[in-house]
Design a protein around this motif. Structure first.
Motif, PDB file in Angstrom:
ATOM      1  N   LEU A   1      46.646  12.057 -24.485  1.00 10.28           N
ATOM      2  CA  LEU A   1      47.356  11.271 -23.474  1.00 10.28           C
ATOM      3  C   LEU A   1      48.793  11.021 -23.914  1.00 10.28           C
ATOM      4  O   LEU A   1      49.734  11.219 -23.150  1.00 10.28           O
TER       5      LEU A   1
ATOM      6  N   ILE B   1      50.769  14.385 -23.762  1.00 13.71           N
ATOM      7  CA  ILE B   1      51.026  15.061 -22.482  1.00 13.71           C
ATOM      8  C   ILE B   1      51.886  14.207 -21.559  1.00 13.71           C
ATOM      9  O   ILE B   1      52.514  14.734 -20.652  1.00 13.71           O
ATOM     10  N   MET B   2      51.948  12.916 -21.827  1.00  9.53           N
ATOM     11  CA  MET B   2      52.667  12.043 -20.891  1.00  9.53           C
ATOM     12  C   MET B   2      54.132  12.437 -20.699  1.00  9.53           C
ATOM     13  O   MET B   2      54.588  12.517 -19.567  1.00  9.53           O
TER      14      MET B   2
ATOM     15  N   LEU C   1      54.398  15.573 -18.502  1.00 10.52           N
ATOM     16  CA  LEU C   1      53.318  15.636 -17.526  1.00 10.52           C
ATOM     17  C   LEU C   1      53.660  16.529 -16.334  1.00 10.52           C
ATOM     18  O   LEU C   1      52.884  17.423 -15.980  1.00 10.52           O
TER      19      LEU C   1
ATOM     20  N   ARG D   1      43.978  18.981 -30.815  1.00 11.01           N
ATOM     21  CA  ARG D   1      43.308  17.727 -30.465  1.00 11.01           C
ATOM     22  C   ARG D   1      43.184  17.678 -28.965  1.00 11.01           C
ATOM     23  O   ARG D   1      44.139  17.969 -28.251  1.00 11.01           O
TER      24      ARG D   1
ATOM     25  N   ASP E   1      41.792  15.041 -25.959  1.00  9.95           N
ATOM     26  CA  ASP E   1      41.122  13.776 -25.626  1.00  9.95           C
ATOM     27  C   ASP E   1      40.682  13.784 -24.176  1.00  9.95           C
ATOM     28  O   ASP E   1      40.948  14.734 -23.442  1.00  9.95           O
ATOM     29  N   SER E   2      39.991  12.729 -23.771  1.00 10.36           N
ATOM     30  CA  SER E   2      39.354  12.799 -22.454  1.00 10.36           C
ATOM     31  C   SER E   2      40.368  12.780 -21.322  1.00 10.36           C
ATOM     32  O   SER E   2      40.112  13.320 -20.253  1.00 10.36           O
ATOM     33  N   ALA E   3      41.540  12.148 -21.540  1.00 11.30           N
ATOM     34  CA  ALA E   3      42.556  12.158 -20.484  1.00 11.30           C
ATOM     35  C   ALA E   3      43.007  13.585 -20.201  1.00 11.30           C
ATOM     36  O   ALA E   3      43.098  14.016 -19.048  1.00 11.30           O
TER      37      ALA E   3
ATOM     38  N   LEU F   1      42.449  16.211 -16.963  1.00 12.05           N
ATOM     39  CA  LEU F   1      43.539  17.016 -16.385  1.00 12.05           C
ATOM     40  C   LEU F   1      43.103  18.475 -16.242  1.00 12.05           C
ATOM     41  O   LEU F   1      43.266  19.086 -15.185  1.00 12.05           O
TER      42      LEU F   1
END
Lengths: 367, 251
Positions: A22, A25-26, A29, A52, A54-56, A60
């Motif tokens: 998260l 990528i923010m 984005l 790595r 993660d769920s966010a 996506l």
């Protein structure tokens, strides 16, 4: 420090590299979303170089794949688990049934709530009477300390602010009336106008509004927080009646303190009026004081003080009632404090109207 | 990950009035460690935790989280720093005006770049991680039991996919079974999400089943800090008393 997430399309294969989290990528984005949209429909995805995931980021990707596994996916076992978690979630969660607001139902529930509050206040009043009866039989149980604390906090400490407001209101009324009276040549009637309006009407109502905002809200908030922190329950377990120790001193205290503040505020407001009349109409202070008893029958003072007693009682009763209704969350505390102040001011105006009708033949000077 | 420690405390001293809470504390937490912070009541464990979060400033010394100072950096850096850590407060600190769903969605919405569908999926995922269902999302915090409050607070702490998780008394106020479940849950999540965890706890059971490392605060100082087995063997009156008393009780 953070490996920037990258997406490349190499001969039909979509290759993802870097850290897909998260935080990473923010910043990129919109760029990543464009690239993912461009890669739409690709059959082969290579995620083996992703450090790595993660769920966010998994959400996506899963949405970019339109919620289906791609035909060919190269991914480490750990990261596959993350994606599987996302994949196992339902695409849409069941929608809450939207409550439709019906006018009649809304009015009805409003009325029911008002009746509920009225009932609560009657219960509180009954409890108060029972407590008073108990105190008559056991005078040693009288909560003197709490009573004097209430009188000090909502009475003595309110003196400066009520004096300031009273003085300014007195000056304002005197100035406005003086303009009118002078054009009629009826300068001397300023004593009647100021005397009757302030002592009988403005003094008590002004003080009631101020005290409702000042002490009423404080009482609701205090009882409310005592409920939140279970202090009220702690009192009960020690065998101390909450109504006797918490509610009764507040109601009695404010009932005692209010007429005193009314007297004080009316006096200061008259003083303000006198000063303004002296400056505007050249009416001496001595003349004003001499003529006040003649122009304003003493019954008006009693009516004013009587209003003070009733208003104080009403404000404290409403404040305590709403305080006891606070539920253990911050929203309920603010809602009940607001309701307490609004209800108290409305009730005071209502009671004032009743007073006006009942006392219409008393204390009006006959010319 | 990078070789730099996740948390580094250097020469921390704290004074409230004239009373010293900490004197000259040095500590390092490396990535992947689960550090249990123990000490007697009033030994300043929670104060130290709050200092790591940047909620309190120590009287002297420096704190580095991911190599950055949580108190001094400018607002943007501080925000990114805060987003890399999740906190579970002792009493949950759920926003009582918001439903469970909105509580978990709150930090995600604050990012202002995720759409509602994305947020909804993430919240459902977090609820699932802490073994709650989407139906629980509609409840208000006041309607939850103590154990559920902790779970929801954990889900909220995990919402931003933190690398570092700080837990203040994670099992206080839970019955032994729930506390065991919660400890297992944190352990599983720590493995799955590759978290670094710092927890303040009194509970020996939590400590032995979760912590890889232990730091002991006593007499205003850090008397021991290191792998669990080594710390438990340290000969210090407090450590002996702590583990002996708890071990005795377990029998």
């Amino acid at each position: 420090m953070i490996d920037v997430p990258r997406l490349q399309i190499e001969s039909g294969r979509v290759v993802l590299t870097g850290q897909w989290t998260l935080a990473a990528i923010m910043p990129e984005l919109s760029d990543l979303q464009q690239r993912l949209a461009a890669a739409d429909g690709a059959k082969a995805w290579d995620l083996s170089a992703v450090s790595r995931l993660d769920s966010a980021a998994a959400v996506l990707l899963w949405r970019a794949w339109q919620q289906a596994w791609p035909d060919e996916l190269n991914i480490s076992a750990v990261q596959r688990l993350v994606l599987e978690r996302v994949a196992s979630q339902p695409a849409t969660s069941p929608q809450l049934p939207v409550r439709r607001h019906h006018l009649v139902a809304a009015l009805g529930s409003l009325l029911l709530r008002a009746l509920g509050n009225l009932r609560g206040m009657i219960v509180l009043l009954g409890q108060l009477l029972l407590d008073l009866a108990h105190l008559l039989r056991h005078p040693a149980d009288m909560p003197w300390r709490e009573l004097s604390a209430t009188i000090y906090k909502s009475g003595a400490q309110a003196l400066p602010v009520t004096a300031l407001v009273g003085f300014l209101i007195g000056v304002t009324i005197a100035y406005l009336s003086a303009l009118q009276l002078r054009s009629l040549g009826a300068d001397l009637f300023i004593v009647n106008i100021l005397g009757i309006s302030i002592i009988r009407e403005l003094g008590p109502v002004l003080v009631a509004v101020l005290v409702a905002g000042r002490s009423g809200s404080a009482m609701t908030a205090q009882i409310g927080v005592m409920r939140l922190t279970e202090e009220i329950d702690a009192l009960a377990t020690m065998g101390v009646s909450r109504s006797l120790r918490v509610v009764l001193p507040k109601i009695l205290g404010l009932t005692v303190a209010m007429p005193l503040i009314v007297l004080w505020t009316s006096a200061i407001a008259l003083l303000g009026g006198m000063v303004a009349a002296m400056l505007q109409l050249d009416l001496s202070l001595l003349y004003f004081v001499d003529n006040l008893p003649r122009a304003v029958p003493v019954a008006n003072l009693y009516i004013g003080l009587g209003k003070g007693v009733v208003f104080g009682f009403v404000i404290a009763l409403i404040a305590c009632h709403f305080g006891l209704r606070v539920k253990p969350d911050s929203e309920s505390l603010s809602a009940n404090t607001t309701r307490a102040v609004v209800t108290a001011i409305t009730a005071v105006i209502l009671v004032d109207a009743v007073f006006a009708i009942l006392t219409r033949h008393i204390g009006v000077p006959s010319l | 990950m990078s070789a730099a420690p996740i948390i580094e405390l250097r020469g921390i001293s704290t004074r409230f009035g004239t009373q010293f809470i900490h004197r000259d504390i040095d500590m390092r937490v490396e990535a992947g460690q689960v550090l249990g912070l123990v000490g007697g009541s009033g030994s300043g464990k929670t104060t130290l935790l709050r200092q790591m979060l940047g909620l309190l400033r120590p009287t002297a010394g420096s704190i580095r989280l991911f190599g950055l100072d949580p108190g001094e950096a400018d607002l943007l850096i501080r925000q990114t720093l805060r987003r890399r850590l999740g906190v579970l407060f002792q009493h949950g600190a759920l926003f009582s005006a918001l439903s469970v769903f909105d509580n978990i969605a709150f930090p995600l919405r604050e990012l202002r770049c995720l759409d509602e569908d994305w947020i909804r999926r993430l919240v459902d995922l977090k609820l699932d991680m802490v073994e709650l269902t989407a139906e629980h999302g509609r409840l208000m915090p006041a309607e939850l039991s103590g154990g559920m409050v902790k779970r929801v607070a954990l889900a909220r702490a995990l919402a931003l996919e933190p690398e570092l998780l700080l837990l203040d008394e994670p099992t206080a106020g839970l019955d032994p079974e729930r506390s065991q479940n919660f400890v297992n849950l944190v352990g599983v999540l720590q493995q799955a999400l590759d978290l670094t965890v710092v927890m303040v706890t009194h509970d020996l059971h939590t400590l032995t089943s979760l912590a890889t490392h232990i730091a002991v605060l006593a007499d205003q100082r850090l008397v021991a800090c290191g792998p669990r087995q080594e710390v438990m063997a340290v000969d210090h009156p407090f450590i002996r008393g702590f583990f002996a008393a708890k071990a005795g009780k377990l029998l």
